[in-house]
Design a protein around this motif. Structure first.
Motif, PDB file in Angstrom:
ATOM      1  N   ALA A 360       0.828  -1.210   0.000  1.00 53.23           N
ATOM      2  CA  ALA A 360       0.000   0.000   0.000  1.00 53.23           C
ATOM      3  C   ALA A 360       0.860   1.257   0.000  1.00 53.23           C
ATOM      4  O   ALA A 360       0.552   2.240  -0.700  1.00 53.23           O
ATOM      5  CB  ALA A 360      -0.934  -0.014   1.209  1.00 53.23           C
ATOM      6  N   ASP A 361       1.930   1.250   0.764  1.00 53.71           N
ATOM      7  CA  ASP A 361       2.842   2.403   0.773  1.00 53.71           C
ATOM      8  C   ASP A 361       3.570   2.562  -0.556  1.00 53.71           C
ATOM      9  O   ASP A 361       3.826   3.683  -1.007  1.00 53.71           O
ATOM     10  CB  ASP A 361       3.857   2.267   1.916  1.00 53.71           C
ATOM     11  N   LEU A 362       3.909   1.436  -1.193  1.00 52.32           N
ATOM     12  CA  LEU A 362       4.559   1.511  -2.497  1.00 52.32           C
ATOM     13  C   LEU A 362       3.614   2.088  -3.551  1.00 52.32           C
ATOM     14  O   LEU A 362       4.041   2.858  -4.422  1.00 52.32           O
ATOM     15  CB  LEU A 362       5.055   0.128  -2.923  1.00 52.32           C
ATOM     16  N   VAL A 363       2.345   1.732  -3.472  1.00 52.16           N
ATOM     17  CA  VAL A 363       1.357   2.328  -4.378  1.00 52.16           C
ATOM     18  C   VAL A 363       1.310   3.836  -4.165  1.00 52.16           C
ATOM     19  O   VAL A 363       1.301   4.618  -5.124  1.00 52.16           O
ATOM     20  CB  VAL A 363      -0.031   1.703  -4.162  1.00 52.16           C
ATOM     21  N   ALA A 364       1.271   4.241  -2.897  1.00 55.11           N
ATOM     22  CA  ALA A 364       1.235   5.681  -2.594  1.00 55.11           C
ATOM     23  C   ALA A 364       2.457   6.388  -3.167  1.00 55.11           C
ATOM     24  O   ALA A 364       2.349   7.509  -3.684  1.00 55.11           O
ATOM     25  CB  ALA A 364       1.152   5.882  -1.082  1.00 55.11           C
ATOM     26  N   SER A 365       3.618   5.734  -3.110  1.00 56.42           N
ATOM     27  CA  SER A 365       4.822   6.364  -3.657  1.00 56.42           C
ATOM     28  C   SER A 365       4.756   6.465  -5.174  1.00 56.42           C
ATOM     29  O   SER A 365       5.233   7.449  -5.757  1.00 56.42           O
ATOM     30  CB  SER A 365       6.075   5.590  -3.230  1.00 56.42           C
ATOM     31  N   ARG A 366       4.145   5.463  -5.837  1.00 53.65           N
ATOM     32  CA  ARG A 366       3.991   5.543  -7.295  1.00 53.65           C
ATOM     33  C   ARG A 366       3.099   6.722  -7.680  1.00 53.65           C
ATOM     34  O   ARG A 366       3.209   7.260  -8.781  1.00 53.65           O
ATOM     35  CB  ARG A 366       3.369   4.245  -7.838  1.00 53.65           C
ATOM     36  N   LEU A 367       2.205   7.107  -6.768  1.00 55.58           N
ATOM     37  CA  LEU A 367       1.277   8.207  -7.031  1.00 55.58           C
ATOM     38  C   LEU A 367       1.773   9.523  -6.442  1.00 55.58           C
ATOM     39  O   LEU A 367       1.034  10.523  -6.443  1.00 55.58           O
ATOM     40  CB  LEU A 367      -0.098   7.862  -6.440  1.00 55.58           C
ATOM     41  N   ASP A 368       2.998   9.510  -5.913  1.00 61.06           N
ATOM     42  CA  ASP A 368       3.623  10.727  -5.340  1.00 61.06           C
ATOM     43  C   ASP A 368       2.815  11.296  -4.181  1.00 61.06           C
ATOM     44  O   ASP A 368       2.759  12.500  -3.978  1.00 61.06           O
ATOM     45  CB  ASP A 368       3.816  11.796  -6.412  1.00 61.06           C
ATOM     46  N   LEU A 369       2.192  10.395  -3.397  1.00 62.36           N
ATOM     47  CA  LEU A 369       1.468  10.826  -2.206  1.00 62.36           C
ATOM     48  C   LEU A 369       2.449  10.964  -1.038  1.00 62.36           C
ATOM     49  O   LEU A 369       3.424  10.228  -0.956  1.00 62.36           O
ATOM     50  CB  LEU A 369       0.367   9.835  -1.855  1.00 62.36           C
ATOM     51  N   PRO A 370       2.188  11.873  -0.121  1.00 64.42           N
ATOM     52  CA  PRO A 370       3.102  12.038   1.010  1.00 64.42           C
ATOM     53  C   PRO A 370       3.085  10.847   1.947  1.00 64.42           C
ATOM     54  O   PRO A 370       2.091  10.130   2.041  1.00 64.42           O
ATOM     55  CB  PRO A 370       2.564  13.302   1.709  1.00 64.42           C
ATOM     56  N   ALA A 371       4.206  10.630   2.627  1.00 64.66           N
ATOM     57  CA  ALA A 371       4.289   9.565   3.617  1.00 64.66           C
ATOM     58  C   ALA A 371       3.394   9.890   4.800  1.00 64.66           C
ATOM     59  O   ALA A 371       3.165  11.060   5.134  1.00 64.66           O
ATOM     60  CB  ALA A 371       5.728   9.385   4.082  1.00 64.66           C
ATOM     61  N   LEU A 372       2.870   8.839   5.443  1.00 64.13           N
ATOM     62  CA  LEU A 372       2.069   9.039   6.636  1.00 64.13           C
ATOM     63  C   LEU A 372       2.973   9.319   7.829  1.00 64.13           C
ATOM     64  O   LEU A 372       4.048   8.757   7.941  1.00 64.13           O
ATOM     65  CB  LEU A 372       1.210   7.814   6.914  1.00 64.13           C
ATOM     66  N   GLU A 373       2.488  10.167   8.723  1.00 56.60           N
ATOM     67  CA  GLU A 373       3.296  10.492   9.915  1.00 56.60           C
ATOM     68  C   GLU A 373       3.297   9.342  10.912  1.00 56.60           C
ATOM     69  O   GLU A 373       4.252   9.172  11.658  1.00 56.60           O
ATOM     70  CB  GLU A 373       2.747  11.779  10.565  1.00 56.60           C
TER      71      GLU A 373
END
Length: 376
Positions: A360-373
């Motif tokens: 799920a985090d890798l998907v977020a990185s592919r979409l240039d979404l910020p990391a969760l705190e």
């Protein structure tokens, strides 16, 4: 009428739900569309429910990095949500001298991957831990475990909904097309809908390549061929012999016919590898038990006759066929295929459950979404 939304995730398996939760926590209005009438009815409900340590996978691969990180995230997530998970450990066994080089290679690969909690064991030490197991050498993986996979999915769905997302069941994809502003998806079922999404995550498991082949405007060169490897499981009648997982040497398409225990202490064996033509072939042929008896007796000579009964089967969503090397997971983002806002999750078989939160985090990185705190 077209309904516009930030993000659509196709597929309510464990990886789809983990990804949808991640998008919703990033502040996106997120919808999961699922063809079935419940979460996790496909591959996510037909596996060994094992939390893998990350022993086997090539260094630097998505499988290796996502499994190692995902294992830690999953144990922490289960503890924080009250989902049952148990680090019972796993014995990795060589049952003949000619298997020793392969056992050593797995040990070496695991250490290169950064896996901790590994201990070499002599046959006597193995018997002291699991008296029924026969081997010439083994090592113990303390961080391998078992988990209530449905409990994980229910928790992920709850998090998604608490963050404002939702799941639409009985909503099969009828058609889809790339548009100037996103992707338009038409769903069928009792309540057909037309949805325009800026972001689409294709987490449809066996349906994922089929979705791409029908996605108007998507480059055909990035649609993979789909293969189906059925894994059959047999359960054990009578006394349960093990309190930990017992794994033989893996083969080219799977991890071998291993012994797993569930959270109730019941033992089952599998999966084997049976190449089939479709994802709908889920009947366990009782005649396959002959191969199971032979494979299991290599490490459990005391397996009684007539002790195995057909249990269930699952289909691995393969990107390779018989006799070819097992490829890595594919998390194909816009950087690869050029379709804005689309991430395709392809070939997500084992260790997909273990790696789900990391994927799920890798998907977020592919979409240039910020990391969760905060994680998990």
């Amino acid at each position: 009428m077209t309904w516009s939304i930030d993000a659509v995730v196709i597929g309510a398996g464990v990886v789809g739900l983990a990804t949808a939760r991640r998008l919703a926590l990033a502040g996106l209005e997120t919808l999961v569309i699922e063809a079935a009438d419940a979460i996790g009815t496909g591959t996510s409900s037909r596996n060994s429910e094992v939390i893998h340590a990350g022993l086997y996978y090539p260094t630097g691969s998505i499988k290796a990095t996502a499994c190692l990180r995902g294992k830690d995230l999953l144990y922490r997530y289960c503890a924080s949500r009250g989902v049952k998970a148990l680090a019972c450990g796993k014995l990795m066994v060589a049952t003949s001298d000619d298997q020793l080089p392969k056992l050593q290679a797995i040990w070496d690969q695991a250490h290169v991957n950064g896996v901790t909690g590994l201990t070499w064991m002599t046959p006597d030490e193995v018997r002291a831990m699991e008296p029924e197991v026969a081997c010439v050498k083994a090592f113990f993986s303390a961080t391998t475990g078992i988990v209530d996979s449905h409990g994980v999915m229910l928790a992920l769905q709850g998090d998604l909904e608490e963050a404002g997302g939702m799941v639409a069941f009985e909503a099969p994809v009828v058609s889809a097309a790339v548009t100037p502003t996103g992707i338009r998806i038409v769903t069928g079922g009792a309540e057909p809908a037309e949805i325009e999404a800026r972001i689409v995550v294709n987490a449809a498991g066996h349906f994922a390549p089929k979705f791409l082949s029908g996605l108007d405007g998507f480059p055909a060169a990035h649609v993979p061929k789909q293969w189906y490897a059925k894994g059959n499981y047999f359960s054990l009648v009578g006394r349960q012999p093990f309190s930990r997982l017992v794994y033989p040497m893996p083969d080219t398409a799977g991890l071998g016919v291993h012994a797993t225990v569930d959270l109730q202490g019941r033992c089952r064996f599998g999966p084997d590898v049976e190449w089939v033509e479709s994802e709908s072939d889920l009947v366990v042929d009782p005649r396959r038990s002959e191969g199971f008896y032979a494979a299991i007796r290599a490490y459990w000579p005391g397996l009684p006759d007539d002790a195995l009964q057909p249990d269930y089967a699952g289909i691995r969503p393969k990107l390779h066929g018989p006799g070819t090397p097992m490829p890595d997971f594919r998390i194909d983002g816009p950087q690869l295929h050029g379709t804005a806002g689309l991430v395709n999750l392809l070939g997500i078989e084992s260790p997909g459950l273990t790696a789900s939160l990391a994927i799920a985090d890798l998907v977020a990185s592919r979409l240039d979404l910020p990391a969760l705190e905060t994680v998990p």
